[in-house]
Motif scaffolding. Structure first.
Motif, PDB file in Angstrom:
ATOM      1  N   SER A   1       2.909  12.084   0.164  1.00  0.00           N
ATOM      2  CA  SER A   1       2.811  13.324   0.922  1.00  0.00           C
ATOM      3  C   SER A   1       3.831  14.305   0.366  1.00  0.00           C
ATOM      4  O   SER A   1       4.710  13.928  -0.418  1.00  0.00           O
ATOM      5  CB  SER A   1       3.062  13.075   2.411  1.00  0.00           C
TER       6      SER A   1
ATOM      7  N   GLN B   1       0.856  -1.185   0.000  1.00  0.00           N
ATOM      8  CA  GLN B   1       0.000   0.000   0.000  1.00  0.00           C
ATOM      9  C   GLN B   1       0.896   1.241   0.000  1.00  0.00           C
ATOM     10  O   GLN B   1       1.944   1.252   0.649  1.00  0.00           O
ATOM     11  CB  GLN B   1      -0.904   0.020   1.237  1.00  0.00           C
TER      12      GLN B   1
ATOM     13  N   GLY C   1      -0.697   5.062  -5.193  1.00  0.00           N
ATOM     14  CA  GLY C   1      -1.109   5.877  -4.086  1.00  0.00           C
ATOM     15  C   GLY C   1      -2.277   6.761  -4.482  1.00  0.00           C
ATOM     16  O   GLY C   1      -2.747   6.734  -5.624  1.00  0.00           O
ATOM     17  N   GLN C   2      -2.722   7.579  -3.535  1.00  0.00           N
ATOM     18  CA  GLN C   2      -3.894   8.435  -3.766  1.00  0.00           C
ATOM     19  C   GLN C   2      -3.535   9.730  -4.477  1.00  0.00           C
ATOM     20  O   GLN C   2      -4.417  10.431  -4.966  1.00  0.00           O
ATOM     21  CB  GLN C   2      -4.585   8.749  -2.429  1.00  0.00           C
TER      22      GLN C   2
ATOM     23  N   VAL D   1       1.227   5.623   0.217  1.00  0.00           N
ATOM     24  CA  VAL D   1       0.661   6.898   0.638  1.00  0.00           C
ATOM     25  C   VAL D   1       1.663   8.002   0.319  1.00  0.00           C
ATOM     26  O   VAL D   1       2.780   8.006   0.862  1.00  0.00           O
ATOM     27  CB  VAL D   1       0.332   6.908   2.140  1.00  0.00           C
TER      28      VAL D   1
ATOM     29  N   CYS E   1       6.718   8.983  -0.585  1.00  0.00           N
ATOM     30  CA  CYS E   1       5.737   7.917  -0.773  1.00  0.00           C
ATOM     31  C   CYS E   1       6.108   6.801   0.199  1.00  0.00           C
ATOM     32  O   CYS E   1       7.159   6.172   0.060  1.00  0.00           O
ATOM     33  CB  CYS E   1       5.762   7.429  -2.208  1.00  0.00           C
TER      34      CYS E   1
END
Length: 128
Positions: A7, A3, A119-120, A5, A22
């Motif tokens: 930023s 997973q 990621g998002q 994420v 990430c």
């Protein structure tokens, strides 16, 4: 499966810098080739950079060479994208992506369809 994420995005003036991170969790991070892509409004997702599993090799799209640097810290389960000398045309949502498929030749990894984990995204806006 891993997973991801991202930023580090935000608003920055032209000529400025930004560092994107990430963070990965799940499977062994070192098993994955990691890429950064970006997508501006109304445009297709665009390859930015890719880094090999051990960090020894990197590849960039021509428009960011000499300005952006991709790196990774496998002990920290993270990949980074240092953005320098930013231009308004760098404005986009930046995504990190992972694939555990190994292929000889970085051109393979410039296609976003080669990656199975995303990621998002994090927004970078460069003002002129």
């Amino acid at each position: 499966q891993v997973q991801l994420v991202e930023s580090g995005g935000g608003l920055v003036q032209a000529g400025g810098s930004r560092r994107l991170s990430c963070a990965a969790s799940g499977r062994t991070f070192g098993d994955y080739v990691m890429g950064w892509f970006r997508q501006a409004p109304g445009k297709e997702r665009e390859f930015v950079a890719v880094i090999s599993r051990n960090g020894a090799a990197t590849h960039y799209t021509e428009s960011v060479k000499g300005r952006f640097t991709i790196s990774r810290g496998n002990a920290k389960n993270s990949v980074y994208l240092q953005l320098n000398s930013l231009k308004p045309e760098d404005t986009a949502v930046y995504y990190c992506a992972a694939t555990d498929v190994y292929y000889s030749g970085f051109s393979y990894y410039s296609d976003w369809k080669r990656y199975d984990t995303w990621g998002q995204g994090t927004q970078v806006t460069v003002s002129s």
